[in-house]
Motif scaffolding. Structure first.
Motif, PDB file in Angstrom:
ATOM      1  N   SER A  37       4.543 -32.701   2.372  1.00 52.11           N
ATOM      2  CA  SER A  37       4.690 -32.956   3.810  1.00 52.11           C
ATOM      3  C   SER A  37       5.449 -31.783   4.417  1.00 52.11           C
ATOM      4  O   SER A  37       6.478 -31.942   5.032  1.00 52.11           O
ATOM      5  N   ILE A  38       4.914 -30.591   4.196  1.00 58.50           N
ATOM      6  CA  ILE A  38       5.554 -29.363   4.644  1.00 58.50           C
ATOM      7  C   ILE A  38       5.077 -28.955   6.031  1.00 58.50           C
ATOM      8  O   ILE A  38       5.795 -28.321   6.777  1.00 58.50           O
ATOM      9  N   VAL A  39       3.851 -29.294   6.394  1.00 53.07           N
ATOM     10  CA  VAL A  39       3.269 -28.856   7.657  1.00 53.07           C
ATOM     11  C   VAL A  39       4.166 -29.274   8.818  1.00 53.07           C
ATOM     12  O   VAL A  39       4.597 -30.423   8.896  1.00 53.07           O
ATOM     13  N   ARG A  40       4.441 -28.317   9.711  1.00 58.89           N
ATOM     14  CA  ARG A  40       5.332 -28.555  10.842  1.00 58.89           C
ATOM     15  C   ARG A  40       5.299 -27.357  11.783  1.00 58.89           C
ATOM     16  O   ARG A  40       4.760 -26.320  11.445  1.00 58.89           O
ATOM     17  N   TYR A  51      13.830 -17.583  -3.838  1.00 57.66           N
ATOM     18  CA  TYR A  51      12.889 -18.654  -3.515  1.00 57.66           C
ATOM     19  C   TYR A  51      12.681 -18.663  -2.003  1.00 57.66           C
ATOM     20  O   TYR A  51      13.568 -18.268  -1.247  1.00 57.66           O
ATOM     21  N   GLY A  52      11.523 -19.141  -1.562  1.00 55.58           N
ATOM     22  CA  GLY A  52      11.253 -19.284  -0.142  1.00 55.58           C
ATOM     23  C   GLY A  52      11.514 -20.715   0.292  1.00 55.58           C
ATOM     24  O   GLY A  52      11.354 -21.646  -0.504  1.00 55.58           O
ATOM     25  N   TYR A  53      11.902 -20.893   1.540  1.00 57.27           N
ATOM     26  CA  TYR A  53      12.192 -22.232   2.062  1.00 57.27           C
ATOM     27  C   TYR A  53      11.550 -22.421   3.423  1.00 57.27           C
ATOM     28  O   TYR A  53      11.512 -21.505   4.236  1.00 57.27           O
ATOM     29  N   ILE A  54      11.047 -23.635   3.638  1.00 64.77           N
ATOM     30  CA  ILE A  54      10.629 -24.112   4.950  1.00 64.77           C
ATOM     31  C   ILE A  54      11.531 -25.302   5.243  1.00 64.77           C
ATOM     32  O   ILE A  54      11.638 -26.222   4.417  1.00 64.77           O
ATOM     33  N   ALA A  55      12.186 -25.280   6.407  1.00 66.21           N
ATOM     34  CA  ALA A  55      13.180 -26.315   6.709  1.00 66.21           C
ATOM     35  C   ALA A  55      13.024 -26.842   8.125  1.00 66.21           C
ATOM     36  O   ALA A  55      12.633 -26.109   9.029  1.00 66.21           O
ATOM     37  N   ILE A  56      13.365 -28.110   8.264  1.00 67.42           N
ATOM     38  CA  ILE A  56      13.421 -28.846   9.527  1.00 67.42           C
ATOM     39  C   ILE A  56      12.199 -28.560  10.387  1.00 67.42           C
ATOM     40  O   ILE A  56      11.130 -28.312   9.863  1.00 67.42           O
ATOM     41  N   GLU A  68      11.148 -26.020  -1.029  1.00 67.28           N
ATOM     42  CA  GLU A  68      11.391 -24.769  -1.732  1.00 67.28           C
ATOM     43  C   GLU A  68      10.088 -24.269  -2.340  1.00 67.28           C
ATOM     44  O   GLU A  68       9.376 -25.023  -2.996  1.00 67.28           O
ATOM     45  N   TYR A  69       9.811 -22.988  -2.143  1.00 71.06           N
ATOM     46  CA  TYR A  69       8.612 -22.353  -2.693  1.00 71.06           C
ATOM     47  C   TYR A  69       9.008 -21.450  -3.851  1.00 71.06           C
ATOM     48  O   TYR A  69       9.896 -20.602  -3.720  1.00 71.06           O
ATOM     49  N   ASP A  70       8.356 -21.642  -4.996  1.00 71.66           N
ATOM     50  CA  ASP A  70       8.587 -20.800  -6.169  1.00 71.66           C
ATOM     51  C   ASP A  70       7.438 -19.799  -6.256  1.00 71.66           C
ATOM     52  O   ASP A  70       6.309 -20.170  -6.594  1.00 71.66           O
ATOM     53  N   PRO A  71       7.695 -18.519  -5.951  1.00 72.79           N
ATOM     54  CA  PRO A  71       6.602 -17.546  -5.953  1.00 72.79           C
ATOM     55  C   PRO A  71       6.033 -17.271  -7.347  1.00 72.79           C
ATOM     56  O   PRO A  71       4.885 -16.850  -7.462  1.00 72.79           O
ATOM     57  N   SER A  72       6.786 -17.550  -8.400  1.00 69.98           N
ATOM     58  CA  SER A  72       6.270 -17.290  -9.747  1.00 69.98           C
ATOM     59  C   SER A  72       5.203 -18.300 -10.159  1.00 69.98           C
ATOM     60  O   SER A  72       4.357 -18.003 -11.004  1.00 69.98           O
ATOM     61  N   THR A  73       5.220 -19.501  -9.565  1.00 66.48           N
ATOM     62  CA  THR A  73       4.236 -20.526  -9.902  1.00 66.48           C
ATOM     63  C   THR A  73       3.349 -20.911  -8.717  1.00 66.48           C
ATOM     64  O   THR A  73       2.429 -21.711  -8.879  1.00 66.48           O
ATOM     65  N   ASP A  74       3.645 -20.366  -7.516  1.00 63.44           N
ATOM     66  CA  ASP A  74       2.899 -20.689  -6.295  1.00 63.44           C
ATOM     67  C   ASP A  74       2.917 -22.200  -6.035  1.00 63.44           C
ATOM     68  O   ASP A  74       1.901 -22.806  -5.725  1.00 63.44           O
ATOM     69  N   THR A  75       4.109 -22.818  -6.210  1.00 66.45           N
ATOM     70  CA  THR A  75       4.249 -24.260  -6.003  1.00 66.45           C
ATOM     71  C   THR A  75       5.429 -24.567  -5.084  1.00 66.45           C
ATOM     72  O   THR A  75       6.348 -23.758  -4.930  1.00 66.45           O
ATOM     73  N   GLU A  77       8.475 -27.550  -3.945  1.00 70.04           N
ATOM     74  CA  GLU A  77       9.280 -28.677  -4.412  1.00 70.04           C
ATOM     75  C   GLU A  77      10.170 -29.152  -3.270  1.00 70.04           C
ATOM     76  O   GLU A  77      10.815 -28.345  -2.591  1.00 70.04           O
ATOM     77  N   SER A  78      10.215 -30.449  -3.074  1.00 67.02           N
ATOM     78  CA  SER A  78      11.086 -31.031  -2.050  1.00 67.02           C
ATOM     79  C   SER A  78      12.541 -30.879  -2.471  1.00 67.02           C
ATOM     80  O   SER A  78      12.891 -31.115  -3.620  1.00 67.02           O
ATOM     81  N   LYS A  79      13.390 -30.463  -1.539  1.00 66.05           N
ATOM     82  CA  LYS A  79      14.818 -30.315  -1.795  1.00 66.05           C
ATOM     83  C   LYS A  79      15.575 -31.366  -0.987  1.00 66.05           C
ATOM     84  O   LYS A  79      14.995 -32.134  -0.229  1.00 66.05           O
ATOM     85  N   THR A  80      16.886 -31.392  -1.152  1.00 64.47           N
ATOM     86  CA  THR A  80      17.729 -32.312  -0.406  1.00 64.47           C
ATOM     87  C   THR A  80      17.521 -32.102   1.092  1.00 64.47           C
ATOM     88  O   THR A  80      17.532 -30.964   1.562  1.00 64.47           O
ATOM     89  N   ASP A  81      17.338 -33.188   1.843  1.00 64.57           N
ATOM     90  CA  ASP A  81      17.189 -33.092   3.295  1.00 64.57           C
ATOM     91  C   ASP A  81      18.412 -32.464   3.934  1.00 64.57           C
ATOM     92  O   ASP A  81      19.532 -32.570   3.426  1.00 64.57           O
ATOM     93  N   PHE A  82      18.197 -31.830   5.075  1.00 64.63           N
ATOM     94  CA  PHE A  82      19.287 -31.302   5.881  1.00 64.63           C
ATOM     95  C   PHE A  82      20.133 -32.479   6.341  1.00 64.63           C
ATOM     96  O   PHE A  82      19.625 -33.427   6.929  1.00 64.63           O
TER      97      PHE A  82
END
Length: 127
Positions: A37-40, A51-56, A68-75, A77-82
């Motif tokens: 549910s990253i689209v925003r 690592y890359g991040y998309i937030a709020i 969180e985006y891991d460029p080594s695996t192109d995947t 992962e959800s991190k702790t909410d703001f």
């Protein structure tokens, strides 16, 4: 670079820029079949510890989620909410070792806070 809105349609593509070759490479698309549910729109994008991040941002209302985006695996992962107020149009400062998120707005309320982001801390609803 990724997400956003174009002519009222939320985008689900991500791209990486290589400054050495001055070229863009498409990364993993996010679509209805993915469990993301990253689209925003009106979100933040930054790097921290390589690592890359998309937030709020906003998608049917303001969001608190951080991915969180891991460029080594192109995947992703959800991190702790703001833990502060959900928001859009915020700012982020990052030097790849520390990141601070703040300001922005929720509805018509403009915010004036600033919070350091710790990607591996667990969410504390008492904060």
């Amino acid at each position: 670079m990724g997400t956003g809105v174009s002519n009222g349609i939320y985008l689900n593509d991500f791209w990486a820029f290589d400054s050495a070759t001055e070229s863009w490479t498409q990364k993993l698309d996010l679509d209805e079949e993915d469990d993301y549910s990253i689209v925003r729109s009106n979100a933040l994008g930054f790097t921290l510890n390589d690592y890359g991040y998309i937030a709020i941002g906003t998608y049917g209302g303001t969001l608190q989620s951080i991915w969180e985006y891991d460029p080594s695996t192109d995947t992703w992962e959800s991190k702790t909410d703001f833990e502060r107020t959900s928001r859009q149009d915020a700012v982020v400062f990052s030097n790849n070792v520390r990141a601070f998120i703040g300001l922005g707005r929720t509805g018509s309320l403009y915010l004036d806070d600033l919070e350091e982001f710790f990607p591996y801390d667990e969410y504390d609803d008492e904060d």
